[in-house]
Design a protein around this motif. Structure first.
Motif, PDB file in Angstrom:
ATOM      1  N   PHE A  33       0.781  -1.230   0.000  1.00 17.64           N
ATOM      2  CA  PHE A  33       0.000   0.000   0.000  1.00 17.64           C
ATOM      3  C   PHE A  33       0.817   1.286   0.000  1.00 17.64           C
ATOM      4  N   ALA A  34       2.106   1.228   0.324  1.00 20.11           N
ATOM      5  CA  ALA A  34       2.889   2.458   0.410  1.00 20.11           C
ATOM      6  C   ALA A  34       3.648   2.776  -0.871  1.00 20.11           C
ATOM      7  N   ILE A  35       3.672   1.852  -1.822  1.00 20.34           N
ATOM      8  CA  ILE A  35       4.345   2.105  -3.099  1.00 20.34           C
ATOM      9  C   ILE A  35       3.367   1.783  -4.220  1.00 20.34           C
ATOM     10  N   PRO A  36       3.493   2.476  -5.351  1.00 21.71           N
ATOM     11  CA  PRO A  36       2.612   2.163  -6.467  1.00 21.71           C
ATOM     12  C   PRO A  36       3.023   0.857  -7.127  1.00 21.71           C
ATOM     13  N   PRO A  37       2.171   0.084  -7.660  1.00 21.36           N
ATOM     14  CA  PRO A  37       0.703   0.169  -7.661  1.00 21.36           C
ATOM     15  C   PRO A  37       0.145  -0.302  -6.330  1.00 21.36           C
ATOM     16  N   ALA A  38      -0.681   0.510  -5.714  1.00 21.88           N
ATOM     17  CA  ALA A  38      -1.253   0.214  -4.399  1.00 21.88           C
ATOM     18  C   ALA A  38      -2.197  -0.976  -4.485  1.00 21.88           C
ATOM     19  N   GLY A  39      -2.110  -1.831  -3.508  1.00 23.78           N
ATOM     20  CA  GLY A  39      -2.977  -2.993  -3.435  1.00 23.78           C
ATOM     21  C   GLY A  39      -2.427  -4.231  -4.120  1.00 23.78           C
ATOM     22  N   ILE A  40      -1.256  -4.149  -4.697  1.00 25.93           N
ATOM     23  CA  ILE A  40      -0.661  -5.293  -5.393  1.00 25.93           C
ATOM     24  C   ILE A  40       0.698  -5.578  -4.766  1.00 25.93           C
ATOM     25  N   LEU A  41       0.883  -6.824  -4.306  1.00 29.77           N
ATOM     26  CA  LEU A  41       2.173  -7.219  -3.761  1.00 29.77           C
ATOM     27  C   LEU A  41       3.123  -7.561  -4.897  1.00 29.77           C
ATOM     28  N   THR A  42       4.324  -7.031  -4.808  1.00 27.65           N
ATOM     29  CA  THR A  42       5.351  -7.328  -5.804  1.00 27.65           C
ATOM     30  C   THR A  42       6.611  -7.755  -5.067  1.00 27.65           C
ATOM     31  N   TRP A  43       7.534  -8.364  -5.801  1.00 23.27           N
ATOM     32  CA  TRP A  43       8.816  -8.726  -5.217  1.00 23.27           C
ATOM     33  C   TRP A  43       9.913  -8.277  -6.163  1.00 23.27           C
ATOM     34  N   VAL A  44      10.653  -7.277  -5.748  1.00 18.63           N
ATOM     35  CA  VAL A  44      11.836  -6.830  -6.466  1.00 18.63           C
ATOM     36  C   VAL A  44      13.003  -7.234  -5.575  1.00 18.63           C
ATOM     37  N   GLY A  45      13.774  -8.205  -6.018  1.00 18.21           N
ATOM     38  CA  GLY A  45      14.769  -8.887  -5.207  1.00 18.21           C
ATOM     39  C   GLY A  45      15.562  -8.048  -4.237  1.00 18.21           C
ATOM     40  N   HIS A  46      16.389  -7.153  -4.717  1.00 17.77           N
ATOM     41  CA  HIS A  46      17.273  -6.397  -3.835  1.00 17.77           C
ATOM     42  C   HIS A  46      16.503  -5.417  -2.955  1.00 17.77           C
ATOM     43  N   ARG A  47      15.537  -4.724  -3.530  1.00 14.31           N
ATOM     44  CA  ARG A  47      14.781  -3.722  -2.771  1.00 14.31           C
ATOM     45  C   ARG A  47      14.001  -4.358  -1.632  1.00 14.31           C
ATOM     46  N   ASP A  48      13.250  -5.398  -1.919  1.00 14.00           N
ATOM     47  CA  ASP A  48      12.418  -6.007  -0.884  1.00 14.00           C
ATOM     48  C   ASP A  48      13.244  -6.764   0.146  1.00 14.00           C
ATOM     49  N   THR A  49      14.351  -7.343  -0.277  1.00 13.92           N
ATOM     50  CA  THR A  49      15.244  -7.985   0.694  1.00 13.92           C
ATOM     51  C   THR A  49      15.812  -6.937   1.646  1.00 13.92           C
ATOM     52  N   PHE A  50      16.197  -5.783   1.112  1.00 10.53           N
ATOM     53  CA  PHE A  50      16.700  -4.689   1.942  1.00 10.53           C
ATOM     54  C   PHE A  50      15.622  -4.198   2.904  1.00 10.53           C
ATOM     55  N   TRP A  51      14.406  -4.028   2.410  1.00 11.16           N
ATOM     56  CA  TRP A  51      13.316  -3.568   3.257  1.00 11.16           C
ATOM     57  C   TRP A  51      13.040  -4.552   4.387  1.00 11.16           C
ATOM     58  N   LEU A  52      12.966  -5.833   4.048  1.00 10.34           N
ATOM     59  CA  LEU A  52      12.727  -6.838   5.087  1.00 10.34           C
ATOM     60  C   LEU A  52      13.862  -6.862   6.109  1.00 10.34           C
ATOM     61  N   THR A  53      15.077  -6.718   5.632  1.00  7.88           N
ATOM     62  CA  THR A  53      16.226  -6.696   6.543  1.00  7.88           C
ATOM     63  C   THR A  53      16.162  -5.493   7.476  1.00  7.88           C
ATOM     64  N   CYS A  54      15.828  -4.341   6.936  1.00 12.02           N
ATOM     65  CA  CYS A  54      15.714  -3.134   7.769  1.00 12.02           C
ATOM     66  C   CYS A  54      14.628  -3.288   8.828  1.00 12.02           C
ATOM     67  N   LEU A  55      13.484  -3.801   8.429  1.00 13.80           N
ATOM     68  CA  LEU A  55      12.375  -3.959   9.367  1.00 13.80           C
ATOM     69  C   LEU A  55      12.691  -4.999  10.431  1.00 13.80           C
ATOM     70  N   LEU A  56      13.317  -6.108  10.040  1.00 15.81           N
ATOM     71  CA  LEU A  56      13.688  -7.134  11.006  1.00 15.81           C
ATOM     72  C   LEU A  56      14.766  -6.604  11.960  1.00 15.81           C
ATOM     73  N   ALA A  57      15.741  -5.896  11.431  1.00 14.01           N
ATOM     74  CA  ALA A  57      16.788  -5.327  12.285  1.00 14.01           C
ATOM     75  C   ALA A  57      16.197  -4.328  13.278  1.00 14.01           C
ATOM     76  N   ALA A  58      15.253  -3.524  12.834  1.00 12.09           N
ATOM     77  CA  ALA A  58      14.630  -2.551  13.733  1.00 12.09           C
ATOM     78  C   ALA A  58      13.873  -3.259  14.858  1.00 12.09           C
ATOM     79  N   ALA A  59      13.130  -4.299  14.523  1.00 15.65           N
ATOM     80  CA  ALA A  59      12.390  -5.043  15.554  1.00 15.65           C
ATOM     81  C   ALA A  59      13.354  -5.721  16.526  1.00 15.65           C
ATOM     82  N   LEU A  60      14.434  -6.296  16.022  1.00 15.19           N
ATOM     83  CA  LEU A  60      15.411  -6.950  16.894  1.00 15.19           C
ATOM     84  C   LEU A  60      16.163  -5.949  17.764  1.00 15.19           C
ATOM     85  N   VAL A  61      16.499  -4.797  17.208  1.00  6.08           N
ATOM     86  CA  VAL A  61      17.189  -3.773  17.995  1.00  6.08           C
ATOM     87  C   VAL A  61      16.282  -3.265  19.110  1.00  6.08           C
TER      88      VAL A  61
END
Length: 148
Positions: free
Chosen positions: A84-112
């Motif tokens: 929902f925060a990136i276009p196209p809204a409502g559609i899940l996509t997977w862009v390898g490097h970008r989404d891996t980075f995002w997941l890593t950032c979010l997981l690191a933030a929760a663990l920290v």
């Protein structure tokens, strides 16, 4: 007869973390509200801001959670970020490097956030057990390096 007793006397236990399903429910609700607010105020063309705010949310939720809640918290925040925060809204996509980075950032933030809470609780418990006594001030003659 009434006896006055200090409420702060005695040992206090370390706070227990919140149950994982409650943390995940808070992540779901918080991420949905946060993304909706961002989309209405800023728009969907600022994924970096959305990632930063969702990482902050994950870290704040980590302060009251167990370590086992971190992967689910990161995944829920990523679902709202990607869906929902990136276009196209409502559609899940997977862009390898970008989404891996995002997941890593979010997981690191929760663990920290969780690790920080554990350290602060452990330090507070240690201070309660030792009575707040720290090392002797230098120059008092009580330390091994002080010379009288």
């Amino acid at each position: 007869m009434i006896e006055w007793v200090s409420l702060s006397s005695g040992s206090r236990p370390v706070p227990r973390p919140v149950a994982t399903p409650l943390v995940w429910a808070a992540a779901f609700g918080g991420a949905s509200v946060l993304v909706a607010l961002l989309n209405s105020l800023v728009g969907t063309d600022r994924p970096g801001l959305a990632l930063a705010l969702l990482s902050l949310l994950a870290a704040l939720l980590g302060l009251c959670a167990r370590f086992t809640a971190a992967p689910g918290t990161a995944l829920l925040c990523w679902l709202f970020l990607n869906g929902f925060a990136i276009p196209p809204a409502g559609i899940l996509t997977w862009v390898g490097h970008r989404d891996t980075f995002w997941l890593t950032c979010l997981l690191a933030a929760a663990l920290v956030g969780t690790a920080l809470a554990r350290l602060l609780h452990a330090r507070a418990a240690y201070r309660r057990l030792t009575g707040g006594l720290g090392p002797a001030p230098r120059g008092t003659g009580d330390g091994p390096h002080d010379v009288r």
